[in-house]
Scaffold this motif. Structure first.
Motif, PDB file in Angstrom:
ATOM      1  N   THR A  39       0.917  -1.317   0.011  1.00 55.41           N
ATOM      2  CA  THR A  39       0.167   0.071  -0.071  1.00 55.41           C
ATOM      3  C   THR A  39       1.154   1.119   0.107  1.00 55.41           C
ATOM      4  O   THR A  39       1.352   1.750   0.970  1.00 55.41           O
ATOM      5  CB  THR A  39      -1.016  -0.039   1.095  1.00 55.41           C
ATOM      6  OG1 THR A  39      -0.075  -0.207   2.419  1.00 55.41           O
ATOM      7  CG2 THR A  39      -1.830  -1.103   1.230  1.00 55.41           C
ATOM      8  N   LEU A  42       0.137   7.980  -0.355  1.00 51.63           N
ATOM      9  CA  LEU A  42      -0.654   8.810  -1.418  1.00 51.63           C
ATOM     10  C   LEU A  42       0.423   9.650  -2.258  1.00 51.63           C
ATOM     11  O   LEU A  42       1.554   9.962  -1.547  1.00 51.63           O
ATOM     12  CB  LEU A  42      -1.682   9.850  -0.608  1.00 51.63           C
ATOM     13  CG  LEU A  42      -3.021   9.161  -0.055  1.00 51.63           C
ATOM     14  CD1 LEU A  42      -3.704  10.097   0.984  1.00 51.63           C
ATOM     15  CD2 LEU A  42      -3.881   8.590  -1.441  1.00 51.63           C
ATOM     16  N   ALA A  46      -1.968  14.298  -4.265  1.00 58.43           N
ATOM     17  CA  ALA A  46      -3.210  13.892  -3.398  1.00 58.43           C
ATOM     18  C   ALA A  46      -2.745  14.472  -2.061  1.00 58.43           C
ATOM     19  O   ALA A  46      -3.798  15.060  -1.469  1.00 58.43           O
ATOM     20  CB  ALA A  46      -3.366  12.465  -3.373  1.00 58.43           C
ATOM     21  N   VAL A  47      -1.615  14.408  -1.418  1.00 61.06           N
ATOM     22  CA  VAL A  47      -1.485  14.946  -0.138  1.00 61.06           C
ATOM     23  C   VAL A  47      -1.643  16.396  -0.226  1.00 61.06           C
ATOM     24  O   VAL A  47      -2.223  17.103   0.801  1.00 61.06           O
ATOM     25  CB  VAL A  47      -0.016  14.682   0.284  1.00 61.06           C
ATOM     26  CG1 VAL A  47       0.359  15.374   1.643  1.00 61.06           C
ATOM     27  CG2 VAL A  47       0.049  13.028   0.420  1.00 61.06           C
ATOM     28  N   THR A  84      -9.275  13.934   4.040  1.00 65.38           N
ATOM     29  CA  THR A  84      -9.002  12.561   3.471  1.00 65.38           C
ATOM     30  C   THR A  84      -9.992  12.064   2.397  1.00 65.38           C
ATOM     31  O   THR A  84      -9.331  11.516   1.439  1.00 65.38           O
ATOM     32  CB  THR A  84      -9.166  11.481   4.845  1.00 65.38           C
ATOM     33  OG1 THR A  84      -8.433  12.163   5.924  1.00 65.38           O
ATOM     34  CG2 THR A  84      -8.704  10.411   4.276  1.00 65.38           C
ATOM     35  N   ALA A  87      -8.442  13.979  -0.607  1.00 63.07           N
ATOM     36  CA  ALA A  87      -7.141  13.444  -1.367  1.00 63.07           C
ATOM     37  C   ALA A  87      -7.302  11.968  -1.795  1.00 63.07           C
ATOM     38  O   ALA A  87      -6.644  11.639  -2.811  1.00 63.07           O
ATOM     39  CB  ALA A  87      -6.424  13.048   0.155  1.00 63.07           C
ATOM     40  N   MET A  88      -8.264  11.046  -1.358  1.00 58.80           N
ATOM     41  CA  MET A  88      -8.394   9.876  -2.024  1.00 58.80           C
ATOM     42  C   MET A  88      -9.233   9.920  -3.268  1.00 58.80           C
ATOM     43  O   MET A  88      -9.203   8.920  -4.083  1.00 58.80           O
ATOM     44  CB  MET A  88      -8.752   8.955  -0.842  1.00 58.80           C
ATOM     45  CG  MET A  88      -8.054   8.736   0.040  1.00 58.80           C
ATOM     46  SD  MET A  88      -8.388   7.169   1.320  1.00 58.80           S
ATOM     47  CE  MET A  88      -6.758   6.985   2.322  1.00 58.80           C
ATOM     48  N   GLY A 160      -7.871   6.356   7.529  1.00 62.57           N
ATOM     49  CA  GLY A 160      -7.373   7.652   7.296  1.00 62.57           C
ATOM     50  C   GLY A 160      -8.245   8.868   7.822  1.00 62.57           C
ATOM     51  O   GLY A 160      -7.541   9.549   8.142  1.00 62.57           O
ATOM     52  N   PRO A 283      -1.439   3.866   3.943  1.00 63.56           N
ATOM     53  CA  PRO A 283      -1.129   4.678   2.693  1.00 63.56           C
ATOM     54  C   PRO A 283      -1.231   6.058   2.968  1.00 63.56           C
ATOM     55  O   PRO A 283      -0.836   6.898   2.180  1.00 63.56           O
ATOM     56  CB  PRO A 283      -2.007   4.117   1.959  1.00 63.56           C
ATOM     57  CG  PRO A 283      -3.381   3.657   2.724  1.00 63.56           C
ATOM     58  CD  PRO A 283      -2.520   3.043   3.705  1.00 63.56           C
ATOM     59  N   GLY A 284      -2.172   6.555   4.037  1.00 68.65           N
ATOM     60  CA  GLY A 284      -2.237   8.164   4.137  1.00 68.65           C
ATOM     61  C   GLY A 284      -1.397   8.647   5.127  1.00 68.65           C
ATOM     62  O   GLY A 284      -1.682   9.699   5.848  1.00 68.65           O
ATOM     63  N   LEU A 287      -0.261  12.377   4.382  1.00 68.00           N
ATOM     64  CA  LEU A 287      -1.387  13.156   4.498  1.00 68.00           C
ATOM     65  C   LEU A 287      -1.697  13.453   5.921  1.00 68.00           C
ATOM     66  O   LEU A 287      -2.014  14.579   6.466  1.00 68.00           O
ATOM     67  CB  LEU A 287      -2.726  12.580   3.982  1.00 68.00           C
ATOM     68  CG  LEU A 287      -4.114  13.320   4.006  1.00 68.00           C
ATOM     69  CD1 LEU A 287      -3.949  14.929   3.462  1.00 68.00           C
ATOM     70  CD2 LEU A 287      -5.280  12.565   3.279  1.00 68.00           C
TER      71      LEU A 287
END
Length: 334
Positions: A39, A42, A46-47, A84, A87-88, A160, A283-284, A287
């Motif tokens: 994973t 980001l 995206a961040v 969040t 971003a995703m 997240g 994965p976040g 962020l």
């Protein structure tokens, strides 16, 4: 429980040997035969989107000049969830973004009684039905906006959201309990990120990472039979002198929150794995760090205080109890 960084990395980066016992809703994970996928964090774009939304949401948060009581866990819900989600799912319009964010929060709320129960609730209990219904609504909404991996995305969104809310509450309550530290960060904004790392070290929301050994193995020179539960604790790792500058390096004791310990050192913040490692790492993480740093920067215009320092509530990860602070806008000279 493993007590060395090497053993922790072995456990977390070998999902074929040490498997997750439960999913986010405390249901047994039964698909261990599937190939584990990494994973990756980001993307920077995206961040940047998520961080900008978070800063915008905080800017719209009204804090009066007169002192008022704020529940930090409530204050951060919408800013974190919307940030969040943005971003995703950067292609979403604001209305869809806020709708998805609200459904994420609803699922997170429904997971609370499931996670904090002494035993996993039965399949058709009221708590389990409520959680299933909230998850189904979120997955359905994600499918409506075109998500091809809606169940996996729903889980990533929930994780997240939960972690930055709890960590952000710790940031604000610790600043309120330590006006000297808040003043220091206000005078030197460069300390915001080291402060965030200290909060993640001493109060990691995901403070224990459970796994089950699939076969007989050896960890730290100890034989571990198959089917033995194995625990990795970022909280315990964060108290290792090898990973964190302490008195041996001329810094404060490891049990104290002191962002200055990271100034002028060659030790890397985060070596204690606050975001996990391996295929199931968060994965976040980038962020989350950006959100928390911006939260600390936002707090510079506030005066924060508490009557008593918070204690630790371990019902759902680690969160402050109480999560209340008194806050008001600072009157700037001139």
């Amino acid at each position: 429980m493993v007590t060395t960084l090497e053993a922790a990395r072995t456990v977390l980066t070998a999902p074929e040997d040490f498997v997750l016992p439960y999913d986010v809703s405390r249901q047994p994970v039964r698909r261990h035969g599937r190939e584990a996928k990494d994973t990756p964090p980001l993307a920077p774009e995206a961040v940047a989107v998520g961080a900008a939304v978070f800063a915008e949401e905080l800017a719209h948060t009204a804090v009066p000049v007169e002192s008022t009581e704020i529940d930090t866990l409530v204050l951060l819900r919408d800013p974190v969830a919307r940030s969040t989600t943005a971003a995703m799912l950067p292609a979403l319009g604001i209305a869809d973004r806020d709708r998805i964010a609200g459904l994420v929060l609803a699922w997170v709320d429904s997971l609370g009684p499931v996670i904090s129960a002494a035993r996993p609730p039965r399949r058709w209990s009221a708590h389990r039905r409520a959680e299933h219904s909230a998850r189904r609504r979120l997955i359905g909404a994600l499918q409506e906006v075109g998500s091809a991996e809606a169940p996996a995305l729903a889980t990533a969104l929930a994780a997240g959201v939960q972690v930055p809310i709890a960590s952000g509450a710790w940031c604000l309550t610790q600043l309120a309990a330590r006006p000297d530290l808040h003043r220091l960060i206000r005078e030197d904004p460069e300390l915001a990120v080291p402060f965030v790392w200290e909060v993640l070290r001493l109060f990691p929301p995901t403070w224990v990472l459970p796994r089950i050994a699939v076969a007989d193995s050896v960890l730290q020179g100890t034989e571990v039979p198959a089917y033995t539960p194995v625990l990795v604790s970022p909280l315990a790792l964060g108290l290792l002198p090898r990973l964190v500058p302490g008195p041996d390096a001329g810094s404060s004791p490891l049990g104290e929150l002191d962002p200055l310990r990271w100034i002028g050192t060659d030790r890397r913040p985060g070596a204690w794995l606050p975001f996990g490692a391996g295929p199931h790492a968060c994965p976040g993480r980038n962020l989350g760090l950006a959100q928390l740093a911006r939260l600390v920067e936002w707090s510079a215009d506030l005066a924060l205080h508490v009557d008593h320092p918070p204690t630790v509530n371990a019902d759902r990860g680690l969160s402050p109890r109480p999560s209340l602070v008194r806050a008001h806008r600072r009157r700037h000279a001139g």
